[in-house]
Design an enzyme around this catalytic site. Structure first.
Site, PDB file in Angstrom:
ATOM      1  N   ASP A  45      23.974   9.695  -6.112  1.00 45.45           N
ATOM      2  CA  ASP A  45      24.670   8.395  -6.853  1.00 45.45           C
ATOM      3  C   ASP A  45      26.126   8.958  -6.832  1.00 45.45           C
ATOM      4  O   ASP A  45      27.307   8.028  -6.703  1.00 45.45           O
ATOM      5  CB  ASP A  45      24.101   8.466  -8.225  1.00 45.45           C
ATOM      6  CG  ASP A  45      22.688   8.345  -8.236  1.00 45.45           C
ATOM      7  OD1 ASP A  45      22.177   7.958  -7.065  1.00 45.45           O
ATOM      8  OD2 ASP A  45      22.019   8.371  -9.152  1.00 45.45           O
ATOM      9  N   ARG A  53      26.253   2.226  -7.429  1.00 50.85           N
ATOM     10  CA  ARG A  53      25.865   2.286  -5.933  1.00 50.85           C
ATOM     11  C   ARG A  53      24.352   1.573  -5.771  1.00 50.85           C
ATOM     12  O   ARG A  53      23.791   1.550  -7.095  1.00 50.85           O
ATOM     13  CB  ARG A  53      25.674   3.595  -5.376  1.00 50.85           C
ATOM     14  CG  ARG A  53      24.807   4.475  -5.987  1.00 50.85           C
ATOM     15  CD  ARG A  53      23.343   4.622  -5.450  1.00 50.85           C
ATOM     16  NE  ARG A  53      22.164   5.535  -6.042  1.00 50.85           N
ATOM     17  CZ  ARG A  53      21.360   4.723  -6.846  1.00 50.85           C
ATOM     18  NH1 ARG A  53      21.410   3.461  -7.163  1.00 50.85           N
ATOM     19  NH2 ARG A  53      20.627   5.406  -7.361  1.00 50.85           N
ATOM     20  N   ASP A  97      17.176  13.316  -1.888  1.00 50.29           N
ATOM     21  CA  ASP A  97      18.622  13.902  -1.796  1.00 50.29           C
ATOM     22  C   ASP A  97      18.259  15.193  -2.494  1.00 50.29           C
ATOM     23  O   ASP A  97      18.876  16.440  -1.963  1.00 50.29           O
ATOM     24  CB  ASP A  97      19.520  13.278  -2.544  1.00 50.29           C
ATOM     25  CG  ASP A  97      19.206  12.889  -4.187  1.00 50.29           C
ATOM     26  OD1 ASP A  97      18.099  13.005  -4.433  1.00 50.29           O
ATOM     27  OD2 ASP A  97      20.143  12.344  -4.785  1.00 50.29           O
TER      28      ASP A  97
HETATM   29  C1  GLA Z   1      18.578   8.985  -9.252  1.00 50.54           C
HETATM   30  C2  GLA Z   1      19.135  10.434  -8.964  1.00 50.54           C
HETATM   31  C3  GLA Z   1      19.489  10.393  -7.470  1.00 50.54           C
HETATM   32  C4  GLA Z   1      18.281  10.326  -6.655  1.00 50.54           C
HETATM   33  C5  GLA Z   1      17.604   9.104  -6.810  1.00 50.54           C
HETATM   34  C6  GLA Z   1      16.229   8.698  -6.169  1.00 50.54           C
HETATM   35  O1  GLA Z   1      19.351   7.933  -8.793  1.00 50.54           O
HETATM   36  O2  GLA Z   1      20.262  10.363  -9.719  1.00 50.54           O
HETATM   37  O3  GLA Z   1      20.161  11.583  -7.304  1.00 50.54           O
HETATM   38  O4  GLA Z   1      17.582  11.332  -6.597  1.00 50.54           O
HETATM   39  O5  GLA Z   1      17.200   8.862  -8.312  1.00 50.54           O
HETATM   40  O6  GLA Z   1      16.424   8.903  -4.870  1.00 50.54           O
END
Ligand code: GLA
Length: 361
Positions: A170, A34, A43
Site C-alpha cells: 500500500d 491505491r 506482499d
Molecule cells: C493490506 C495490507 C497489504 C497487503 C494487502 C493484501 O492492504 O496493508 O500490505 O498485505 O492487505 O494484499
C-alpha cells in the site's frame, strides 16, 4: 521521484492555527490511495503484486513548528495531538492518531507541525486510506529520500500504529505511483515495473461492498502466521515454493493458504503479460481466478464481496472482477471496457485512474 528531484514549492501565505504560533511557510503534501488489481496476501512473503495509485488522495496542509504534531481532519470528529517522542503509537487516541503517532515514532521529526487533513480516499474500504495518510504526513514532516525509503518508513509506521504486520504494497503504491500505469512490484527485490493501462481501452471501477473493516479487527495477522507456518513446513520461502512442495504441507488449512500464495504469484506474472499485450479478457479471467483463490483457499472473502463479483462477472463489458486488498469486507475492483459500468448505479463506487505517486505541492 527521489529526495533531490521532488518539487518543493512552499506557499507564502500561512494558515492560522488557534493554538500554535505562526512559524513557517505552508506545506502541502498529497498522497494517493491505491487499488490492487491482482496479487493479494502475497506482499508479506516477498511475492508479486500489481496495484495502481488512484486519483483519490489525502492532502495535508499545515505549518511546521512547535513540539507537537497536531492535525484536524475533515473526516474525523476529534483532532489528534501527538508529542515528538512517542512510546507506543498503537495507544494513541483518537484511533486515527495511531497512524500519525506511527509516523512520528519512525521519522523522529525535530519540530512539530500543525495542520489539517482532507481526503477523498474512503475510510476502511481497502483503498489504503491509512497508507495515504502516513505517506502524506511523512512528506509534510520533511521526509526526504526515495519512494522506496518513504514506503518502508511508512510501512513501519503502519505496523507500529495498527499493531498489524502488514506488507509494503500500500505504502509503495502510494509513494511510487505512475500516471497511466499499474505497478508490477516484486516485494522481495522491491523492483517496480510500470505497466500501461491505456485510457480509452480499459477502465477500472471500484465498488464498495458496504462492509467496512480495519486490519486490526481482521484475521490478517493470523494469515501472516499461517504463511510463516507454511514456510517452516516447506523449509524455504513461499516466494520460490512449487505446488508439489505445497502439496506436502501436512496441515490442510496451512496448505490451502500456501496454495493461494503460490498460485497468486503465478497469476500476477500472467496478468502482467496480459496487460503488456493488451489482452484485457485474459487479464480479467485471472482476476476472477484470484477472487476464487482468496475466497476458497485464503478465506478472506465475504458473502457481500462474492455476490458483487458474481454480479459483475455477468455484466456486459466487464473483463473481470475480484475483491481488492486484505478482504474481510471493503471493495471489489473491476476491469472493464470504457463505459461498461456506471459508478452512479451503485451505492458507493468510483471510476479510478492510475495516478502519480505522493508529492509536495
Ligand atoms: C493490506 C495490507 C497489504 C497487503 C494487502 C493484501 O492492504 O496493508 O500490505 O498485505 O492487505 O494484499
Amino acid at each position: 521521484m527521489t529526495g533531490s528531484d521532488q518539487i518543493v514549492e512552499r506557499k507564502d501565505d500561512e494558515i492560522r492555527s488557534p493554538s500554535r504560533p505562526r512559524t513557517g511557510p505552508t506545506v502541502v503534501a498529497i498522497a494517493p490511495g491505491r487499488v490492487n488489481l491482482i496479487g493479494d496476501h502475497t506482499d508479506y512473503t516477498g511475492g508479486l503484486v500489481m496495484p495502481m495509485a488512484v486519483d483519490l488522495a489525502t492532502t495535508i496542509t499545515g505549518t511546521p513548528g512547535g513540539d507537537w504534531v497536531q492535525l484536524s481532519s475533515e473526516q474525523e470528529a476529534v483532532a489528534t495531538r501527538v508529542p515528538l517522542t512517542v512510546d507506543d503509537a498503537s495507544a494513541a487516541t483518537p484511533a486515527w492518531g495511531r497512524y500519525i503517532a506511527g509516523v512520528v515514532a519512525v521519522l523522529h521529526p525535530s519540530i512539530g507541525f500543525s495542520g489539517h487533513v482532507s481526503s477523498t480516499v474512503p475510510y476502511a474500504a481497502g483503498l489504503s486510506s491509512s497508507a495515504a495518510l502516513e505517506v502524506a504526513l511523512a512528506l509534510a514532516l520533511g521526509f526526504s529520500g526515495s519512494p522506496l525509503e518513504l514506503a518502508q518508513l511508512c510501512q513501519r509506521a503502519e505496523n507500529l500504529g495498527s499493531g498489524v504486520p502488514s506488507g509494503i504494497m500500500d505504502q509503495l503504491a502510494s509513494a511510487a505511483g505512475v500516471e497511466g500505469h499499474a505497478l508490477l512490484i516484486d516485494c522481495f527485490t522491491f523492483e517496480v515495473t510500470p505497466c500501461p493501462l491505456p485510457d480509452g481501452e480499459v477502465e477500472v471501477i471500484v465498488i464498495h461492498s458496504g462492509q467496512e473493516r480495519t486490519l486490526w479487527e481482521s484475521a490478517y495477522a493470523e494469515r501472516t502466521m499461517q504463511c510463516a507456518q507454511a514456510e517452516q513446513a516447506i523449509g524455504g520461502p513461499l516466494r520460490t515454493a512449487s505446488i508439489s512442495e505445497v502439496d506436502g504441507i501436512p496441515d490442510p488449512i496451512v496448505r490451502a493458504r500456501a496454495l493461494h500464495v503460490v498460485t497468486e504469484n503465478a497469476r500476477v506474472r500472467s496478468f502482467a503479460t496480459a496487460l503488456q499485450a493488451g489482452e484485457w479478457r485474459a487479464a480479467g479471467a485471472l482476476m476472477v481466478e484470484s477472487h476464487q483463490s482468496l475466497r476458497n483457499d485464503y478465506e478472506v472473502s465475504t458473502p457481500a464481496l462474492d455476490q458483487l463479483v458474481s454480479l459483475l462477472m455477468v455484466a456486459p463489458g466487464v473483463h473481470g472482477a475480484r475483491l481488492t486488498g486484505a478482504g474481510f469486507g471493503g471493495c471489489v475492483v473491476a476491469l472493464c471496457e470504457p463505459g461498461a459500468l456506471d459508478p452512479e448505479s451503485f451505492d458507493q463506487a468510483w471510476r479510478v485512474r492510475p495516478s502519480a505517486g505522493a508529492r509536495l505541492l
